[in-house]
Motif scaffolding. Structure first.
Motif, short mmCIF file in Angstrom:
data_model
loop_
_atom_site.label_atom_id
_atom_site.label_comp_id
_atom_site.label_asym_id
_atom_site.label_seq_id
_atom_site.Cartn_x
_atom_site.Cartn_y
_atom_site.Cartn_z
N PRO A 1 7.98 24.59 -0.21
CA PRO A 1 6.55 23.96 -0.21
C PRO A 1 6.07 23.71 -1.48
N ASN A 2 6.58 24.39 -2.60
CA ASN A 2 6.13 24.12 -3.92
C ASN A 2 7.04 23.34 -4.87
N GLU A 3 8.14 22.57 -4.09
CA GLU A 3 8.82 21.83 -4.97
C GLU A 3 7.89 20.84 -5.92
N LYS A 4 8.17 20.66 -7.06
CA LYS A 4 7.75 20.18 -8.14
C LYS A 4 7.90 18.76 -8.13
N ILE A 5 6.79 17.96 -8.43
CA ILE A 5 6.86 16.38 -8.48
C ILE A 5 6.57 16.21 -9.99
N ILE A 6 7.49 15.19 -10.42
CA ILE A 6 7.23 14.92 -11.73
C ILE A 6 7.34 12.99 -11.80
N TYR A 7 6.90 12.76 -12.98
CA TYR A 7 6.53 11.15 -13.06
C TYR A 7 7.53 10.62 -14.24
N PRO B 1 6.94 8.48 -9.24
CA PRO B 1 7.08 9.78 -8.77
C PRO B 1 8.39 10.34 -8.35
N TYR B 2 9.06 11.29 -8.44
CA TYR B 2 10.20 11.78 -8.07
C TYR B 2 10.18 13.35 -7.91
N SER B 3 10.90 13.85 -6.67
CA SER B 3 10.88 15.22 -6.71
C SER B 3 11.94 16.03 -7.21
N VAL B 4 11.61 16.95 -8.15
CA VAL B 4 12.76 17.65 -9.10
C VAL B 4 13.82 17.91 -8.32
N ASP B 5 13.99 18.33 -7.32
CA ASP B 5 15.08 19.21 -6.28
C ASP B 5 15.56 18.05 -5.37
N GLY B 6 15.07 16.71 -5.53
CA GLY B 6 15.43 15.93 -4.30
C GLY B 6 14.80 15.88 -3.04
N LEU B 7 13.61 16.51 -3.06
CA LEU B 7 12.82 17.12 -1.74
C LEU B 7 13.81 17.53 -0.57
#
Length: 475
Positions: free
Chosen positions: A450-456, A460-466
């Motif tokens: 639930p705390n997976e980080k989003i960066i830009y 936007p993209y999810s650091v672990d691929g969501l």
């Protein structure tokens, strides 16, 4: 000796920065828009890409809520802000021409994006004709079938997946199939270099070995080579078909085939292979990148908000239950997905998959008390309106019901507006809704982290691929 050399380089760099800033920082002693251009070459590229929302908000606060200037991607750019800025650009297209930052155009192998160019008009005429709504309606069933097959292969055998890379695979495969070639091998062959290009194109435009931008250029060269080889093969098919009195439409119904067939009538002289390849790369990026990002974050929000998921599931089940066994979705079904599209719109508002668009002024322009000179590069940006509490109260809240009401004109512009509104918007809508339909009628969703980080970057993209856990619905 080394320390003296380092001191000299540092001193020269600082001196160059201040001289550079003094010379091209227009707005301080003129009527040009206010702002800063940042470092030589780098400009403010890093700040823009790493947090575009903050970048735009900070400069609107510091300089002007209407207009400011900066530098990124190797070019000085004027930002038009707010609904008024959007309206001005969209309703004064005769004062602008198409433009892309040199670094992006080079990476996409685009040699000409001027809307007055015969080559560009040739391409856009066929693109708009290809993406007519009447034509796209026939693609709904095909996309449904492809989405179902994709889930069977990449989701069903597992209980946890990485949504972002899978949505990329699906949208790239779809785009290649529709626009370039029905040969499924091509999408697989260009996937790795194309992803490298997509991830690194919006980086500091320094073409030195090992830099992100250098890697983007190398990847683009690989993709372009594949497309040029394909075009030459298709041209041979066209000539062979003509010599044997066979309908040249046999080469395919994809956009690329239609461009080559139209070009054949002028003995293939209307546009060169490299130019068509560049245009197709840019088109692939626009269609693949935005749609895969949108799909990813819709699924993210559906997993985070069970009440939103429940309403989307109800809408999609009603559609699924109205179909006969094995019957595919059609255009009428897409039109019925109103709440699901509201969720998509709210996702685009909070997690834009495209930050805006570019133009070049072809005449001196007066706006908001400032002068934008002829030749200036301009940009409209979604963050100047879509996170503004004036137009979207409590803007950080995810609330799809916003789109049940009439929005302020030009406050929500994910596809741009005016004469140059994105011609692929309906294709994006169909691709997105078909994919989400197939996901929600099959699975319940929960985030693995639930705390997976989003960066830009700047999208936007999810650091672990969501990372997403799921299980089939209980029957």
């Amino acid at each position: 000796m080394a320390s003296i050399y380092l001191l000299g380089v540092t001193t020269l760099t600082i001196f160059t920065f201040f001289i550079f800033n003094k010379i091209i920082k227009y707005g301080r002693n003129s009527n040009h828009p206010p702002g800063n251009v940042g470092w030589p070459i780098l400009g403010e590229t890093i700040e823009f890409c790493s947090n575009p929302k903050k970048f735009v908000h900070d400069r609107m606060t510091k300089h002007s809520t209407d207009i400011f200037q900066t530098s990124f991607g190797g070019d000085r750019v004027v930002f038009f802000c707010g609904p008024s800025g959007n309206k001005f650009i969209y309703s004064n297209e005769n004062k602008f021409t198409n433009w892309l930052p040199k670094s992006i155009a080079r990476a996409f192998s685009l040699t000409n994006v001027d809307n007055k160019s015969l080559h560009w008009r040739f391409f856009m005429e066929h693109l708009h004709n290809f993406l007519r709504l009447e034509s796209l309606q026939d693609c709904v069933g095909v996309m449904h079938s492809r989405a179902s097959e994709h889930l069977e292969k990449h989701w069903v055998p597992y209980n946890e997946v990485k949504v972002q890379p899978l949505s990329k695979d699906f949208t790239l495969s779809n785009a290649v199939h529709l626009l370039i070639s029905s040969n499924e091998d091509l999408a697989r062959e260009i996937a790795e270099p194309f992803y490298t290009l997509a991830e690194r194109v919006l980086s500091v435009p320094v073409n030195l070995p090992g830099t992100s931008y250098n890697q983007a250029l190398k990847a683009s060269k690989v993709v372009k080579g594949k497309l040029v080889d394909l075009m030459r093969s298709k041209k041979e098919e066209i000539l062979s078909a003509k010599e044997n009195n066979v309908d040249i439409e046999i080469v395919g119904k994809e956009l690329l085939s239609k461009l080559l067939i139209a070009s054949y009538e002028e003995d293939f002289k209307s546009i060169c292979d490299e130019e068509i390849a560049g245009q197709m790369i840019g088109l692939l990026f626009a269609g693949f990148h935005t749609t895969s990002t949108l799909i990813t974050f819709i699924i993210d929000y559906l997993a985070r908000y069970p009440d939103v998921y429940a309403k989307v599931l109800q809408e999609q089940l009603e559609i699924a239950q109205s179909k006969k066994k094995g019957e595919l979705l059609n255009w009428k079904d897409i039109q019925s997905m109103k709440h699901t599209w509201n969720v998509a719109c709210e996702t685009m508002r909070l997690k834009p998959s495209a930050v805006g668009g570019f133009r070049e002024a072809i005449t001196d322009i007066s706006y908001a008390g400032y002068t934008v000179p002829k030749g200036a590069k301009v940009h409209w940006n979604v963050y100047s309106t879509q996170m503004d509490p004036t137009y979207f109260p409590n803007p950080e809240k995810f609330d799809p019901s916003r789109f049940e009401k009439i929005l302020p004109p030009r406050a929500f512009v994910p596809f741009g507006g005016g004469l140059r509104i994105c011609c692929g918007r309906e294709l994006a809508r169909i691709s997105t809704l078909v994919y989400i339909h197939n996901v929600v009628i099959r699975f319940t969703l929960s985030k693995a982290n639930p705390n997976e980080k989003i960066i830009y970057n700047p999208d936007p993209y999810s650091v672990d691929g969501l990372q997403m856990r799921f299980k089939p619905h209980e029957i």
